[in-house]
Design a protein around this motif. Sequence first.
Motif, PDB file in Angstrom:
ATOM      1  N   GLU A  39     -69.724  16.813 -23.944  1.00 22.92           N
ATOM      2  CA  GLU A  39     -70.397  18.045 -23.556  1.00 22.92           C
ATOM      3  C   GLU A  39     -71.624  17.705 -22.718  1.00 22.92           C
ATOM      4  O   GLU A  39     -72.393  16.801 -23.071  1.00 22.92           O
ATOM      5  N   ASP A  40     -71.792  18.427 -21.608  1.00 22.25           N
ATOM      6  CA  ASP A  40     -72.922  18.195 -20.699  1.00 22.25           C
ATOM      7  C   ASP A  40     -74.062  19.167 -20.988  1.00 22.25           C
ATOM      8  O   ASP A  40     -73.840  20.347 -21.252  1.00 22.25           O
ATOM      9  N   PHE A  41     -75.302  18.629 -20.896  1.00 19.93           N
ATOM     10  CA  PHE A  41     -76.506  19.444 -21.011  1.00 19.93           C
ATOM     11  C   PHE A  41     -77.437  19.061 -19.869  1.00 19.93           C
ATOM     12  O   PHE A  41     -77.673  17.877 -19.632  1.00 19.93           O
ATOM     13  N   ARG A  42     -77.973  20.060 -19.155  1.00 17.93           N
ATOM     14  CA  ARG A  42     -78.927  19.809 -18.068  1.00 17.93           C
ATOM     15  C   ARG A  42     -80.319  20.230 -18.532  1.00 17.93           C
ATOM     16  O   ARG A  42     -80.512  21.357 -18.997  1.00 17.93           O
ATOM     17  N   ILE A  43     -81.272  19.299 -18.420  1.00 12.35           N
ATOM     18  CA  ILE A  43     -82.634  19.583 -18.865  1.00 12.35           C
ATOM     19  C   ILE A  43     -83.643  19.104 -17.826  1.00 12.35           C
ATOM     20  O   ILE A  43     -83.344  18.236 -17.005  1.00 12.35           O
ATOM     21  N   GLU A  44     -84.831  19.683 -17.880  1.00 10.57           N
ATOM     22  CA  GLU A  44     -85.954  19.221 -17.076  1.00 10.57           C
ATOM     23  C   GLU A  44     -86.778  18.271 -17.936  1.00 10.57           C
ATOM     24  O   GLU A  44     -87.177  18.616 -19.053  1.00 10.57           O
ATOM     25  N   ILE A  45     -87.048  17.080 -17.422  1.00  8.00           N
ATOM     26  CA  ILE A  45     -87.751  16.093 -18.223  1.00  8.00           C
ATOM     27  C   ILE A  45     -88.509  15.123 -17.327  1.00  8.00           C
ATOM     28  O   ILE A  45     -88.098  14.839 -16.198  1.00  8.00           O
ATOM     29  N   ASP A  46     -89.617  14.622 -17.826  1.00  2.00           N
ATOM     30  CA  ASP A  46     -90.378  13.588 -17.126  1.00  2.00           C
ATOM     31  C   ASP A  46     -89.603  12.276 -17.251  1.00  2.00           C
ATOM     32  O   ASP A  46     -89.234  11.877 -18.371  1.00  2.00           O
ATOM     33  N   PRO A  47     -89.305  11.591 -16.158  1.00  2.28           N
ATOM     34  CA  PRO A  47     -88.525  10.349 -16.252  1.00  2.28           C
ATOM     35  C   PRO A  47     -89.209   9.252 -17.063  1.00  2.28           C
ATOM     36  O   PRO A  47     -88.562   8.277 -17.449  1.00  2.28           O
ATOM     37  N   LYS A  48     -90.511   9.407 -17.335  1.00  2.64           N
ATOM     38  CA  LYS A  48     -91.205   8.413 -18.149  1.00  2.64           C
ATOM     39  C   LYS A  48     -91.022   8.679 -19.645  1.00  2.64           C
ATOM     40  O   LYS A  48     -91.466   7.908 -20.472  1.00  2.64           O
ATOM     41  N   GLU A  49     -90.369   9.803 -19.954  1.00  2.00           N
ATOM     42  CA  GLU A  49     -90.063  10.081 -21.353  1.00  2.00           C
ATOM     43  C   GLU A  49     -88.823   9.307 -21.777  1.00  2.00           C
ATOM     44  O   GLU A  49     -88.155   8.659 -20.965  1.00  2.00           O
ATOM     45  N   ARG A  50     -88.503   9.398 -23.061  1.00  2.00           N
ATOM     46  CA  ARG A  50     -87.427   8.590 -23.635  1.00  2.00           C
ATOM     47  C   ARG A  50     -86.164   9.422 -23.830  1.00  2.00           C
ATOM     48  O   ARG A  50     -86.195  10.645 -23.824  1.00  2.00           O
ATOM     49  N   VAL A  51     -85.054   8.739 -24.011  1.00  3.11           N
ATOM     50  CA  VAL A  51     -83.801   9.421 -24.298  1.00  3.11           C
ATOM     51  C   VAL A  51     -83.957  10.275 -25.559  1.00  3.11           C
ATOM     52  O   VAL A  51     -83.436  11.387 -25.633  1.00  3.11           O
ATOM     53  N   LEU A  52     -84.692   9.776 -26.546  1.00  4.16           N
ATOM     54  CA  LEU A  52     -84.915  10.551 -27.766  1.00  4.16           C
ATOM     55  C   LEU A  52     -85.605  11.877 -27.458  1.00  4.16           C
ATOM     56  O   LEU A  52     -85.270  12.917 -28.042  1.00  4.16           O
ATOM     57  N   ASP A  53     -86.555  11.863 -26.521  1.00  2.80           N
ATOM     58  CA  ASP A  53     -87.222  13.109 -26.132  1.00  2.80           C
ATOM     59  C   ASP A  53     -86.215  14.091 -25.530  1.00  2.80           C
ATOM     60  O   ASP A  53     -86.284  15.303 -25.766  1.00  2.80           O
ATOM     61  N   GLY A  54     -85.290  13.567 -24.730  1.00  4.79           N
ATOM     62  CA  GLY A  54     -84.255  14.409 -24.151  1.00  4.79           C
ATOM     63  C   GLY A  54     -83.361  15.029 -25.217  1.00  4.79           C
ATOM     64  O   GLY A  54     -83.013  16.217 -25.144  1.00  4.79           O
ATOM     65  N   LEU A  55     -82.988  14.231 -26.213  1.00  9.18           N
ATOM     66  CA  LEU A  55     -82.166  14.753 -27.303  1.00  9.18           C
ATOM     67  C   LEU A  55     -82.914  15.827 -28.084  1.00  9.18           C
ATOM     68  O   LEU A  55     -82.327  16.824 -28.523  1.00  9.18           O
ATOM     69  N   HIS A  56     -84.225  15.625 -28.257  1.00  9.94           N
ATOM     70  CA  HIS A  56     -85.032  16.644 -28.934  1.00  9.94           C
ATOM     71  C   HIS A  56     -85.030  17.954 -28.137  1.00  9.94           C
ATOM     72  O   HIS A  56     -84.883  19.045 -28.710  1.00  9.94           O
TER      73      HIS A  56
END
Length: 252
Positions: A39-56
């Motif tokens: 399943e795909d999810f598109r989010i806005e995120i700072d590239p200096k953040e972590r994969v864990l932040d993206g999952l959150h």
Amino acid sequence: MATPVLDKAEAGATASPYITVTFRIRRFNPELSEDAVWEDFRIEIDPKERVLDGLHKIKWDLDGSLTFRRSCAHGICGSDAMRINGKNRLACKTLIKDINPEKPITVEPIKGLTVLKDLVVDMEPFFQAYRDVMPFLITSGNEPTRERLQSPEDRERFDDTTKCILCAACTSSCPVFWNDGQYFGPAAIVNAHRFIFDSRDEAGEQRLEILNDRDGVWRCRTTFNCTDACPRGIEVTKAIQEVKRALITRRF
């Protein structure tokens, strides 16, 4: 002297630090289907953040049913090990910018252990192997009246293997473990090494006999996957070879 003033165009020209990233996550819910799906999810995120932040962000803002483990979020507890772009990593230690965010970031559970839901696997076989090697100091005689002293040289002998955080990244990267879940696996051998070579311990022979079993240390094929996967930089393959050598020479 006139005070310099930025015009409105210049003032609003500051670029946003955020980028759009696609997370492609392997989902599995046994209550809904026996098959896993991507399943795909598109989010806005700072590239200096972590994969864990993206999952959150995904769990908190898009889909609260997404299931994964995490605790300390600082690479100490080892609970958020998962396969990210095909490699075992800790989600809390993997920066978005370091894994090519221009392409979908694939996230899936570690291999070789039964998937319970989404990114959560059954860790019991892993921890049973850990318990089987007796990962604690064993001595005889009366309880000491003072601290058991050890030279810096003796401590250095097993220093590397004290760094293990039991994340299972090494064990679940091992092809032998994938094909035969009975193999003790690199993490159990690393934790046996930590006590086999401890000058204060008296159960080295017992641990060596445990690892001399057909599912023990001789199953290692020296592929170095475990060393590459370790987020703590432990020389796992070297530790396994040292245990093999100790089995042959009975010197440790």
